[in-house]
Write a protein that holds these residues in place. Structure first.
Motif, mmCIF file in Angstrom:
data_model
loop_
_atom_site.group_PDB
_atom_site.id
_atom_site.type_symbol
_atom_site.label_atom_id
_atom_site.label_comp_id
_atom_site.label_asym_id
_atom_site.label_seq_id
_atom_site.Cartn_x
_atom_site.Cartn_y
_atom_site.Cartn_z
ATOM 1 N N ASP A 3 0.791 -1.180 0.013
ATOM 2 C CA ASP A 3 0.023 -0.030 -0.033
ATOM 3 C C ASP A 3 0.752 1.255 0.026
ATOM 4 O OD1 ASP A 3 -2.507 -1.220 -0.036
ATOM 5 O OD2 ASP A 3 -2.999 -1.048 2.149
ATOM 6 N N ILE A 4 2.087 1.327 0.741
ATOM 7 C CA ILE A 4 2.650 2.366 0.904
ATOM 8 C C ILE A 4 3.598 2.621 -0.569
ATOM 9 C CG2 ILE A 4 5.214 3.175 1.608
ATOM 10 C CD1 ILE A 4 4.342 1.743 4.441
ATOM 11 N N GLU A 5 3.822 1.542 -1.194
ATOM 12 C CA GLU A 5 4.071 1.797 -2.696
ATOM 13 C C GLU A 5 3.232 2.286 -3.767
ATOM 14 O OE1 GLU A 5 6.784 1.176 -6.009
ATOM 15 O OE2 GLU A 5 7.299 1.222 -4.120
ATOM 16 N N ARG A 6 1.853 1.909 -3.496
ATOM 17 C CA ARG A 6 0.918 2.297 -4.268
ATOM 18 C C ARG A 6 0.847 3.792 -4.091
ATOM 19 N NH1 ARG A 6 -3.952 -1.246 -2.636
ATOM 20 N NH2 ARG A 6 -5.011 0.267 -3.509
ATOM 21 N N LEU A 42 12.642 0.897 0.521
ATOM 22 C CA LEU A 42 11.724 1.315 -0.094
ATOM 23 C C LEU A 42 11.551 2.960 -0.093
ATOM 24 C CD1 LEU A 42 9.084 1.019 -1.960
ATOM 25 C CD2 LEU A 42 7.858 0.993 0.139
ATOM 26 N N MET A 43 11.716 3.532 0.964
ATOM 27 C CA MET A 43 11.730 5.056 0.850
ATOM 28 C C MET A 43 12.885 5.554 0.419
ATOM 29 S SD MET A 43 9.691 6.142 4.480
ATOM 30 C CE MET A 43 10.857 5.413 5.576
ATOM 31 N N GLN A 44 14.152 5.049 0.591
ATOM 32 C CA GLN A 44 15.525 5.397 0.073
ATOM 33 C C GLN A 44 15.486 5.552 -1.539
ATOM 34 O OE1 GLN A 44 18.970 3.639 1.570
ATOM 35 N NE2 GLN A 44 20.141 5.476 1.106
ATOM 36 N N GLN A 45 15.083 4.368 -1.774
ATOM 37 C CA GLN A 45 15.006 4.066 -3.283
ATOM 38 C C GLN A 45 14.183 5.452 -4.011
ATOM 39 O OE1 GLN A 45 13.363 0.098 -4.046
ATOM 40 N NE2 GLN A 45 15.476 -0.822 -3.985
#
Length: 571
Positions: free
Chosen positions: A236-239, A286-289
């Motif tokens: 969901d965070i990726e979405r 994920l956030m760093q990418q």
């Protein structure tokens, strides 16, 4: 469908009876056999028929008319009706889907309009300050830190191509500087939210900051078997980041028009609350990418705010565009100026004594959190002593040692506590070796030890991160270990100066070593070794030793010697 009309012929008797006004006598009916009522060519009740047919048609007559034509006509009509219904339903569903996707993007764009929930939460007035005591210009900074100008350029979108990590001890003013920078543009183009250890709560807070519902308000989910939340929080965070990227691309295309200049800003506050486990590391990765990609494309500038060193350690592995901004305690001159302004705000009628302000700094240092608490108190020196006592109590509650009489059940906790005591003692001894631990202009100079040497002193490499999280020791961006604050360093010195502390610490360490030695010692017991033969105790065990290839290298024998009689005294 054909409508069958029947001609009704009025009988003369019925007409004459109605005209004369006499009731009509009931007519007796004689039932006919079923074969006469419904013959092969007669019409079954409910079926359509143009005219009455004879009950028994002749076998040599014409065949009945085929009904395939009306059947195909009805089937084609039903098929066209069904197709039209499905087409209308599909068109309506697709139109709603397109509308919903555009609505999601518009809602995320609205999240970056002027006004932010974090600003509204930070804006209420102090309950203990009367309105008449508020300064005329309440928007000015209470203390101008040198890092404020840098943070203002980041939040205003003037600094591009990088993402940032603010690292420093708790209470140094990191979040306050971010909020002050957001106030200049009323939060336009900025969204800020608090991190959390639980990924589900992190997901909800991110959705609230971005005004994104994760398709949970999608009406189409009412007709589906699998709900929209049949997934993990990380997906969901990726979405949410995918939607935010589309909004940022549209925002970059509009940069030439009047309005905000520069990329959007996304602030992750209290990033140290994320757990240092597999799920937390996946989230940070994920956030760093995303931060690396967005910084390279000038789409979004991400700002991480952390109190702990491990977040910097985790981000540094793959960082290419990250910039670290350390936030430290104020030096002596700035701290006294801040304290004076705090005091003037809360007690404008009182006269401020420079000597008392200097004593306050000597006791609590330049930590803004402590200075603010002291300024709110009527007796500042008493509050300083309470802060020092609270820090000492916190340290002893977390890392108190038990001495030589401790039980072996508290072995793990005492390893943790004794390692902290050893490191605190090393910092106190390091301060004694320093030429000066106090400067008239800069103020306190806390002793510090490199991280790898601190691990050698403790003989443990895993405890230091927990100490940093518990605000006992701190690790700065240069990997230097020191006390978390001036009051904590004062607590170290008081504890190490107590009579018998060194002996008590040594006894604790010896007890830990003894327990570990007992746990590492294995006792081997042989049974049935005493065999009595011919009046003597005899017995033997033979052990064959072999090398790595299985070849015998020797034999070890264990025998029982007979007990010797006690020697008689010469007397």
């Amino acid at each position: 469908m054909r409508t069958v009309q029947r001609a009704v012929v009025a009988r003369p008797q019925l007409v004459s009876s109605l005209v004369r006004g006499r009731p009509l006598a009931p007519r007796r009916s004689h039932p006919r056999p079923f074969s006469q009522q419904f013959g092969p060519a007669s019409n079954i009740p409910g079926a359509d028929q143009d005219e009455e047919e004879p009950s028994k048609p002749s076998k040599s007559g014409p065949e009945p008319k085929s009904r395939l034509g009306p059947t195909f006509s009805r089937a084609f009509e039903a098929a066209m009706t069904t197709f039209a219904s499905i087409a209308v339903l599909g068109l309506a569903g697709y139109s709603y889907h397109v509308y919903y996707k555009s609505l999601v993007l518009r809602k995320i764009e609205k999240a970056f309009e002027p006004g932010d929930p974090m600003l509204e939460l930070a804006s209420p007035a102090e309950p203990h300050v009367a309105p008449r005591e508020q300064p005329a210009d309440d928007t000015e900074h209470w203390i101008a830190r040198p890092e404020q100008a840098k943070i203002n350029t980041i939040i205003n979108g003037e600094s591009k191509g990088r993402y940032y990590l603010l690292i420093g001890e708790k209470g140094t003013g990191k979040s306050s500087m971010l909020l002050e920078a957001m106030k200049e543009k009323n939060g336009e183009g900025v969204s800020m939210f608090e991190a959390h250890a639980d990924l589900e709560i992190f997901r909800i807070r991110l959705g609230k900051a971005l005004n994104y519902e994760y398709h949970e308000d999608y009406i189409g989910s009412l007709f589906s078997i699998r709900g929209p939340r049949d997934t993990t929080a990380l997906l969901d965070i990726e979405r949410a980041f995918n939607k935010l990227e589309k909004v940022a691309l549209a925002h970059r295309n509009r940069m030439g028009k009047p309005g905000r200049k520069g990329p959007l800003i996304l602030i992750v506050n209290s990033a140290h609350l994320i757990r240092d486990n597999e799920d937390g590391n996946d989230l940070i990765e994920l956030m760093q990418q995303r931060a690396e990609q967005w910084a390279a494309a000038n789409l979004i500038t991400m700002v991480f705010n952390s109190d702990d060193f491990w977040v910097y350690e985790r981000l540094r592995r793959y960082a290419t565009r990250m910039e670290v901004i350390p936030i430290l305690d104020l030096p002596k001159t700035r701290a006294i100026a801040a304290l004076e302004r705090y005091r003037a705000r809360y007690f404008p009628e009182q006269k401020r004594d420079p000597e008392i302000l200097k004593q306050v700094y000597d006791l609590v240092g330049g930590r803004l959190n402590f200075l603010n608490r002291v300024a709110k108190s009527s007796d500042m020196l008493k509050m300083c002593r309470q802060i020092n006592e609270a820090e000492k109590t916190w340290f002893l509650n977390q890392c108190g040692i038990l001495g030589e009489e401790m039980d072996d059940d508290v072995m793990d906790q005492q390893k943790y506590a004794s390692a902290a005591m050893v490191l605190a003692k090393a910092l106190v001894e390091r301060e004694k070796d320093m030429e000066s631990s106090y400067d008239d202009e800069h103020g306190h100079i806390l002793p510090q030890i490199p991280l790898y040497i601190a691990r050698q002193i403790m003989t443990r490499a895993d405890f230091i991160q927990s100490y940093d999280h518990e605000n006992i020791f701190t690790i700065d961006s240069r990997a230097m270990v020191r006390a978390d604050s001036v009051p904590m360093m004062n607590a170290f010195k008081e504890i190490c100066a107590e009579p018998g502390f060194n002996d008590y610490l040594e006894a604790t360490l010896d007890r830990i070593s003894a327990i570990e030695s007992i746990n590492r010692t294995k006792e081997l017991t042989f049974k049935d070794l005493w065999i009595e033969q011919k009046g003597e105790q005899r017995g033997k065990y033979s052990f064959v030793t072999k090398d790595a290839r299985g070849r015998e290298t020797g034999t070890i024998e264990m025998r029982v010697h007979p007990d010797k009689p006690p020697e008689e005294d010469d007397d």
